[in-house]
Motif scaffolding. Structure first.
Motif, PDB file in Angstrom:
ATOM      1  N   GLY A 112       0.814  -1.215   0.000  1.00 14.91           N
ATOM      2  CA  GLY A 112       0.000   0.000   0.000  1.00 14.91           C
ATOM      3  C   GLY A 112       0.840   1.253   0.000  1.00 14.91           C
ATOM      4  N   VAL A 113       2.148   1.079   0.244  1.00 17.11           N
ATOM      5  CA  VAL A 113       3.071   2.219   0.202  1.00 17.11           C
ATOM      6  C   VAL A 113       3.543   2.425  -1.237  1.00 17.11           C
ATOM      7  N   GLY A 114       3.705   3.690  -1.619  1.00 23.62           N
ATOM      8  CA  GLY A 114       4.268   4.018  -2.930  1.00 23.62           C
ATOM      9  C   GLY A 114       3.473   3.461  -4.087  1.00 23.62           C
ATOM     10  N   SER A 115       4.180   2.865  -5.039  1.00 24.79           N
ATOM     11  CA  SER A 115       3.547   2.382  -6.264  1.00 24.79           C
ATOM     12  C   SER A 115       2.621   1.201  -6.049  1.00 24.79           C
ATOM     13  N   SER A 116       2.626   0.605  -4.852  1.00 23.85           N
ATOM     14  CA  SER A 116       1.740  -0.534  -4.595  1.00 23.85           C
ATOM     15  C   SER A 116       0.342  -0.102  -4.154  1.00 23.85           C
ATOM     16  N   TYR A 117       0.156   1.184  -3.889  1.00 22.51           N
ATOM     17  CA  TYR A 117      -1.139   1.683  -3.388  1.00 22.51           C
ATOM     18  C   TYR A 117      -2.320   1.317  -4.295  1.00 22.51           C
ATOM     19  N   PRO A 118      -2.231   1.462  -5.619  1.00 18.07           N
ATOM     20  CA  PRO A 118      -3.384   1.154  -6.467  1.00 18.07           C
ATOM     21  C   PRO A 118      -3.806  -0.310  -6.442  1.00 18.07           C
ATOM     22  N   ASN A 119      -2.950  -1.192  -5.935  1.00 21.74           N
ATOM     23  CA  ASN A 119      -3.230  -2.622  -6.009  1.00 21.74           C
ATOM     24  C   ASN A 119      -3.694  -3.247  -4.699  1.00 21.74           C
ATOM     25  N   ILE A 120      -3.917  -2.432  -3.677  1.00 20.94           N
ATOM     26  CA  ILE A 120      -4.532  -2.945  -2.454  1.00 20.94           C
ATOM     27  C   ILE A 120      -6.051  -2.888  -2.613  1.00 20.94           C
ATOM     28  N   THR A 121      -6.771  -3.475  -1.681  1.00 23.08           N
ATOM     29  CA  THR A 121      -8.224  -3.515  -1.787  1.00 23.08           C
ATOM     30  C   THR A 121      -8.834  -2.117  -1.625  1.00 23.08           C
ATOM     31  N   VAL A 122     -10.053  -1.955  -2.140  1.00 24.56           N
ATOM     32  CA  VAL A 122     -10.771  -0.689  -2.010  1.00 24.56           C
ATOM     33  C   VAL A 122     -10.952  -0.330  -0.541  1.00 24.56           C
ATOM     34  N   LEU A 123     -11.243  -1.327   0.288  1.00 26.48           N
ATOM     35  CA  LEU A 123     -11.437  -1.081   1.722  1.00 26.48           C
ATOM     36  C   LEU A 123     -10.160  -0.554   2.355  1.00 26.48           C
ATOM     37  N   MET A 124      -9.015  -1.124   1.967  1.00 31.32           N
ATOM     38  CA  MET A 124      -7.748  -0.677   2.534  1.00 31.32           C
ATOM     39  C   MET A 124      -7.407   0.724   2.047  1.00 31.32           C
ATOM     40  N   ARG A 125      -7.702   1.030   0.793  1.00 32.98           N
ATOM     41  CA  ARG A 125      -7.450   2.382   0.279  1.00 32.98           C
ATOM     42  C   ARG A 125      -8.296   3.406   1.030  1.00 32.98           C
ATOM     43  N   PHE A 126      -9.532   3.024   1.363  1.00 33.68           N
ATOM     44  CA  PHE A 126     -10.391   3.917   2.141  1.00 33.68           C
ATOM     45  C   PHE A 126      -9.787   4.173   3.516  1.00 33.68           C
ATOM     46  N   ALA A 127      -9.315   3.101   4.161  1.00 29.12           N
ATOM     47  CA  ALA A 127      -8.751   3.226   5.511  1.00 29.12           C
ATOM     48  C   ALA A 127      -7.521   4.124   5.505  1.00 29.12           C
ATOM     49  N   ILE A 128      -6.682   3.975   4.475  1.00 27.04           N
ATOM     50  CA  ILE A 128      -5.456   4.768   4.403  1.00 27.04           C
ATOM     51  C   ILE A 128      -5.766   6.243   4.169  1.00 27.04           C
ATOM     52  N   SER A 129      -6.820   6.532   3.424  1.00 25.83           N
ATOM     53  CA  SER A 129      -7.124   7.924   3.080  1.00 25.83           C
ATOM     54  C   SER A 129      -8.042   8.612   4.091  1.00 25.83           C
ATOM     55  N   LYS A 130      -8.847   7.825   4.846  1.00 22.84           N
ATOM     56  CA  LYS A 130      -9.889   8.440   5.676  1.00 22.84           C
ATOM     57  C   LYS A 130      -9.766   8.179   7.171  1.00 22.84           C
ATOM     58  N   THR A 131      -8.856   7.335   7.594  1.00 23.56           N
ATOM     59  CA  THR A 131      -8.733   7.038   9.024  1.00 23.56           C
ATOM     60  C   THR A 131      -7.323   7.401   9.504  1.00 23.56           C
ATOM     61  N   SER A 132      -7.081   7.183  10.783  1.00 24.38           N
ATOM     62  CA  SER A 132      -5.765   7.508  11.345  1.00 24.38           C
ATOM     63  C   SER A 132      -4.652   6.651  10.762  1.00 24.38           C
ATOM     64  N   LEU A 133      -5.023   5.613  10.029  1.00 24.81           N
ATOM     65  CA  LEU A 133      -4.022   4.766   9.384  1.00 24.81           C
ATOM     66  C   LEU A 133      -3.223   5.552   8.343  1.00 24.81           C
ATOM     67  N   LYS A 134      -3.794   6.664   7.869  1.00 24.82           N
ATOM     68  CA  LYS A 134      -3.082   7.445   6.844  1.00 24.82           C
ATOM     69  C   LYS A 134      -1.775   8.024   7.377  1.00 24.82           C
ATOM     70  N   HIS A 135      -1.691   8.268   8.684  1.00 31.60           N
ATOM     71  CA  HIS A 135      -0.491   8.902   9.239  1.00 31.60           C
ATOM     72  C   HIS A 135       0.744   8.006   9.131  1.00 31.60           C
ATOM     73  N   PRO A 136       0.671   6.735   9.562  1.00 28.56           N
ATOM     74  CA  PRO A 136       1.857   5.888   9.371  1.00 28.56           C
ATOM     75  C   PRO A 136       2.174   5.639   7.897  1.00 28.56           C
ATOM     76  N   PHE A 137       1.146   5.601   7.052  1.00 30.02           N
ATOM     77  CA  PHE A 137       1.413   5.390   5.630  1.00 30.02           C
ATOM     78  C   PHE A 137       2.108   6.608   5.024  1.00 30.02           C
ATOM     79  N   GLU A 138       1.743   7.800   5.475  1.00 29.02           N
ATOM     80  CA  GLU A 138       2.453   8.999   5.020  1.00 29.02           C
ATOM     81  C   GLU A 138       3.916   8.934   5.431  1.00 29.02           C
ATOM     82  N   ASP A 139       4.152   8.465   6.645  1.00 27.35           N
ATOM     83  CA  ASP A 139       5.520   8.329   7.151  1.00 27.35           C
ATOM     84  C   ASP A 139       6.298   7.323   6.302  1.00 27.35           C
ATOM     85  N   HIS A 140       5.692   6.177   6.042  1.00 27.64           N
ATOM     86  CA  HIS A 140       6.349   5.153   5.238  1.00 27.64           C
ATOM     87  C   HIS A 140       6.602   5.632   3.811  1.00 27.64           C
ATOM     88  N   ASN A 141       5.683   6.403   3.263  1.00 27.75           N
ATOM     89  CA  ASN A 141       5.893   6.948   1.926  1.00 27.75           C
ATOM     90  C   ASN A 141       7.102   7.881   1.893  1.00 27.75           C
TER      91      ASN A 141
END
Length: 216
Positions: A112-141
């Motif tokens: 879900g980090v970097g170029s792999s983001y488009p290939n995770i599930t729709v539910l996971m993309r929602f979580a990364i963009s709309k919940t607190s999970l986006k913060h660690p993903f921003e860090d990893h990016n």
């Protein structure tokens, strides 16, 4: 070889220690709380944090005449706005590696980090963009970008969902994980398998300067 481990008290970090020691390597682990790990032959524990450059320097020099030749990072990033634990740690580590002539670092990242983001599930993309999970993903990016701009040989393993299953054969799905399909990574990958991959990566040049998605 001697490996500097960051994140050694976590579930995956402990398995990295066991895997590396079993293969005859030595580990220096930088920990906030040294009592979090039991003493083991071949393991040197240094008190400190990778957010403090002087602590990293102490870890590199902990064993006289035996500077680590590679770094493994299994840190996690807090789900808090503005956190840059991973990014700042890597900036400090890269600077120390350059001072000491150490060229190899292997980091545990996430599918879900970097170029792999488009290939995770729709539910996971929602979580990364709309919940607190986006913060660690921003860090990893940002870690992804920081390492790619550096001159070090890095491997960023974009692991699918981490499990506590036994070590098993690993499927390598390229930097973007396209081969995993619609329900990509739902089966996950065991932490033991990840630990083995991370030790493999410092022993070999197979994945240098790449970001493979991995699953079982």
């Amino acid at each position: 070889m001697r490996v500097l481990l960051i994140g050694g008290s976590g579930q995956t970090g402990r398995l990295v220690i066991d895997e590396a020691l079993e293969r005859g390597h030595k580990i220096t682990a930088l920990l906030r709380d040294p009592s979090a790990l039991p003493a083991k032959e071949g393991l040197t524990i240094v008190k400190g944090t990778p957010l403090e450059p002087s602590n990293i320097e102490s870890a590199f020099n902990a064993v006289q005449g035996d500077i680590p030749t590679a770094v493994i990072v299994t840190l996690s990033s807090p789900q808090e706005k503005g956190t840059r634990v991973m990014t700042n740690s890597h900036k400090n580590l890269i600077a120390a590696m350059e001072r000491h002539g150490v060229s190899k670092i292997t980091t545990l990242s996430s599918f879900g980090v970097g170029s792999s983001y488009p290939n995770i599930t729709v539910l996971m993309r929602f979580a990364i963009s709309k919940t607190s999970l986006k913060h660690p993903f921003e860090d990893h990016n940002q870690v992804d970008e920081t390492l790619k701009k550096s001159g070090v040989k890095f491997v960023l393993f974009r692991a699918a969902r981490l499990t506590l299953a036994n070590k098993a054969p690993v499927q390598f799905c390229g930097d973007d994980g396209k081969g995993l399909g619609v329900f990509a990574g739902l089966g996950g990958i065991s932490r033991a398998s990840v630990a083995a991959c991370m030790v493999d990566a410092v022993e070999k040049s197979t994945w240098d300067r790449s970001t493979p998605v991995i699953t079982n």
